[in-house]
Scaffold this motif. Structure first.
Motif, PDB file in Angstrom:
ATOM      1  N   MET A   1       0.846  -1.171   0.000  1.00  0.00           N
ATOM      2  CA  MET A   1       0.000   0.000   0.000  1.00  0.00           C
ATOM      3  C   MET A   1       0.893   1.235   0.000  1.00  0.00           C
ATOM      4  O   MET A   1       1.890   1.284   0.713  1.00  0.00           O
ATOM      5  CB  MET A   1      -0.888   0.031   1.241  1.00  0.00           C
ATOM      6  CG  MET A   1      -1.838  -1.122   1.324  1.00  0.00           C
ATOM      7  SD  MET A   1      -2.880  -1.047   2.800  1.00  0.00           S
ATOM      8  CE  MET A   1      -4.447  -1.302   2.019  1.00  0.00           C
ATOM      9  N   LYS A   2       0.491   2.186  -0.786  1.00  0.00           N
ATOM     10  CA  LYS A   2       1.189   3.467  -0.818  1.00  0.00           C
ATOM     11  C   LYS A   2       0.221   4.528  -0.348  1.00  0.00           C
ATOM     12  O   LYS A   2      -0.960   4.501  -0.694  1.00  0.00           O
ATOM     13  CB  LYS A   2       1.657   3.807  -2.231  1.00  0.00           C
ATOM     14  CG  LYS A   2       2.803   2.959  -2.718  1.00  0.00           C
ATOM     15  CD  LYS A   2       3.281   3.443  -4.066  1.00  0.00           C
ATOM     16  CE  LYS A   2       4.450   2.593  -4.537  1.00  0.00           C
ATOM     17  NZ  LYS A   2       4.957   3.071  -5.826  1.00  0.00           N
ATOM     18  N   ILE A  33      -3.592   0.862  -3.626  1.00  0.00           N
ATOM     19  CA  ILE A  33      -3.553  -0.558  -3.268  1.00  0.00           C
ATOM     20  C   ILE A  33      -3.048  -1.368  -4.451  1.00  0.00           C
ATOM     21  O   ILE A  33      -3.453  -1.132  -5.596  1.00  0.00           O
ATOM     22  CB  ILE A  33      -4.960  -1.039  -2.857  1.00  0.00           C
ATOM     23  CG1 ILE A  33      -5.430  -0.259  -1.626  1.00  0.00           C
ATOM     24  CG2 ILE A  33      -4.983  -2.544  -2.592  1.00  0.00           C
ATOM     25  CD1 ILE A  33      -6.899  -0.401  -1.324  1.00  0.00           C
ATOM     26  N   GLU A  34      -2.176  -2.348  -4.158  1.00  0.00           N
ATOM     27  CA  GLU A  34      -1.715  -3.278  -5.184  1.00  0.00           C
ATOM     28  C   GLU A  34      -2.023  -4.703  -4.728  1.00  0.00           C
ATOM     29  O   GLU A  34      -2.320  -4.941  -3.558  1.00  0.00           O
ATOM     30  CB  GLU A  34      -0.233  -3.095  -5.490  1.00  0.00           C
ATOM     31  CG  GLU A  34       0.701  -3.402  -4.350  1.00  0.00           C
ATOM     32  CD  GLU A  34       2.166  -3.232  -4.737  1.00  0.00           C
ATOM     33  OE1 GLU A  34       2.782  -4.254  -5.081  1.00  0.00           O
ATOM     34  OE2 GLU A  34       2.674  -2.105  -4.695  1.00  0.00           O
ATOM     35  N   ASP A  37      -0.695  -6.446  -1.499  1.00  0.00           N
ATOM     36  CA  ASP A  37      -1.062  -5.935  -0.184  1.00  0.00           C
ATOM     37  C   ASP A  37      -2.005  -6.905   0.526  1.00  0.00           C
ATOM     38  O   ASP A  37      -2.805  -7.583  -0.106  1.00  0.00           O
ATOM     39  CB  ASP A  37      -1.736  -4.564  -0.308  1.00  0.00           C
ATOM     40  CG  ASP A  37      -0.801  -3.511  -0.851  1.00  0.00           C
ATOM     41  OD1 ASP A  37       0.408  -3.596  -0.557  1.00  0.00           O
ATOM     42  OD2 ASP A  37      -1.281  -2.603  -1.557  1.00  0.00           O
ATOM     43  N   ASP A  41      -0.462  -5.386   5.964  1.00  0.00           N
ATOM     44  CA  ASP A  41      -0.228  -4.020   5.492  1.00  0.00           C
ATOM     45  C   ASP A  41      -1.280  -3.068   6.061  1.00  0.00           C
ATOM     46  O   ASP A  41      -0.956  -1.961   6.493  1.00  0.00           O
ATOM     47  CB  ASP A  41      -0.249  -3.965   3.960  1.00  0.00           C
ATOM     48  CG  ASP A  41       0.886  -4.748   3.347  1.00  0.00           C
ATOM     49  OD1 ASP A  41       2.044  -4.351   3.533  1.00  0.00           O
ATOM     50  OD2 ASP A  41       0.614  -5.768   2.696  1.00  0.00           O
ATOM     51  N   HIS A  82       0.271   4.241  -7.767  1.00  0.00           N
ATOM     52  CA  HIS A  82       1.071   3.123  -8.267  1.00  0.00           C
ATOM     53  C   HIS A  82       1.499   3.324  -9.719  1.00  0.00           C
ATOM     54  O   HIS A  82       1.853   2.363 -10.409  1.00  0.00           O
ATOM     55  CB  HIS A  82       0.299   1.811  -8.113  1.00  0.00           C
ATOM     56  CG  HIS A  82       0.228   1.354  -6.690  1.00  0.00           C
ATOM     57  ND1 HIS A  82       1.320   0.848  -6.024  1.00  0.00           N
ATOM     58  CD2 HIS A  82      -0.778   1.371  -5.798  1.00  0.00           C
ATOM     59  CE1 HIS A  82       0.976   0.552  -4.790  1.00  0.00           C
ATOM     60  NE2 HIS A  82      -0.288   0.866  -4.621  1.00  0.00           N
ATOM     61  N   ASP A 145       5.098   3.822   2.123  1.00  0.00           N
ATOM     62  CA  ASP A 145       4.898   2.618   1.315  1.00  0.00           C
ATOM     63  C   ASP A 145       5.107   1.420   2.238  1.00  0.00           C
ATOM     64  O   ASP A 145       6.189   1.280   2.818  1.00  0.00           O
ATOM     65  CB  ASP A 145       5.890   2.595   0.156  1.00  0.00           C
ATOM     66  CG  ASP A 145       5.658   1.459  -0.817  1.00  0.00           C
ATOM     67  OD1 ASP A 145       5.060   0.419  -0.428  1.00  0.00           O
ATOM     68  OD2 ASP A 145       6.092   1.575  -1.971  1.00  0.00           O
ATOM     69  N   THR A 146       4.093   0.586   2.396  1.00  0.00           N
ATOM     70  CA  THR A 146       4.218  -0.542   3.316  1.00  0.00           C
ATOM     71  C   THR A 146       5.289  -1.547   2.871  1.00  0.00           C
ATOM     72  O   THR A 146       5.744  -2.359   3.677  1.00  0.00           O
ATOM     73  CB  THR A 146       2.883  -1.296   3.508  1.00  0.00           C
ATOM     74  OG1 THR A 146       2.442  -1.796   2.244  1.00  0.00           O
ATOM     75  CG2 THR A 146       1.836  -0.392   4.109  1.00  0.00           C
ATOM     76  N   LYS A 147       5.727  -1.469   1.637  1.00  0.00           N
ATOM     77  CA  LYS A 147       6.797  -2.362   1.169  1.00  0.00           C
ATOM     78  C   LYS A 147       8.145  -1.928   1.723  1.00  0.00           C
ATOM     79  O   LYS A 147       9.115  -2.655   1.626  1.00  0.00           O
ATOM     80  CB  LYS A 147       6.840  -2.388  -0.370  1.00  0.00           C
ATOM     81  CG  LYS A 147       5.551  -2.836  -1.037  1.00  0.00           C
ATOM     82  CD  LYS A 147       5.101  -4.202  -0.523  1.00  0.00           C
ATOM     83  CE  LYS A 147       3.793  -4.635  -1.096  1.00  0.00           C
ATOM     84  NZ  LYS A 147       2.639  -4.524  -0.206  1.00  0.00           N
TER      85      LYS A 147
END
Length: 150
Positions: A1-2, A33-34, A37, A41, A82, A145-147
């Protein structure tokens, strides 16, 4: 998630000429959202946002959270976070989740923010042509960014 998180004096979301959400002092959260996720997240990001110390204390130092201030939050879905812009001039949105994945994730995120904040959260309308108006306070704008959480 960004996310793009903006500290605001006020913010509102309008769809088809109707105001669907508005807040005074608080946070406007744009959420992308991607497919990768998940619940982890959602949980991590919600806690991060409600506890993010970006509001001034009595000494003018950013040392208070939206929880501390009693501020409000609006969450707006924004697949364009994204965007891939490496090739050419037309962004690609291939990494953004399709509505059948993104809508339940978005709704779960809003529910989690409401739980963590302890009150109702404003939203936009997923997939609608929204007009978002805000008065950025500071300006203070944070991206998460949760990544990149580790």
């Amino acid at each position: 998630m960004k996310t793009v998180i903006q500290r605001v004096s006020k913010a509102s979301v309008t769809v088809d000429g109707q105001v669907v959400s508005s807040i005074g002092y608080g946070l406007l959260v744009l959420l992308g959202i991607e497919d990768a996720d998940g619940k982890e997240d959602i949980d991590w990001l919600s806690q991060k946002i409600v506890n993010l110390r970006i509001f001034n204390d009595d000494d003018g130092v950013m040392n208070r959270s939206v929880l501390d201030t009693g501020g409000d939050i609006i969450v707006v879905s924004q697949f364009t976070l994204h965007a891939l812009t490496k090739k050419g001039n037309r962004p690609s949105y291939i990494k953004a989740s399709k509505p059948e994945v993104a809508i339940p994730m978005y709704e779960s995120f809003v529910e989690k923010i409401e739980q963590d904040l302890g009150k109702k959260v404003g939203t936009g309308i997923f997939g609608a042509d929204m007009k978002v108006e805000l008065l950025n306070d500071g300006p203070v704008t944070i991206t998460i960014d949760t990544k990149n959480k580790e």
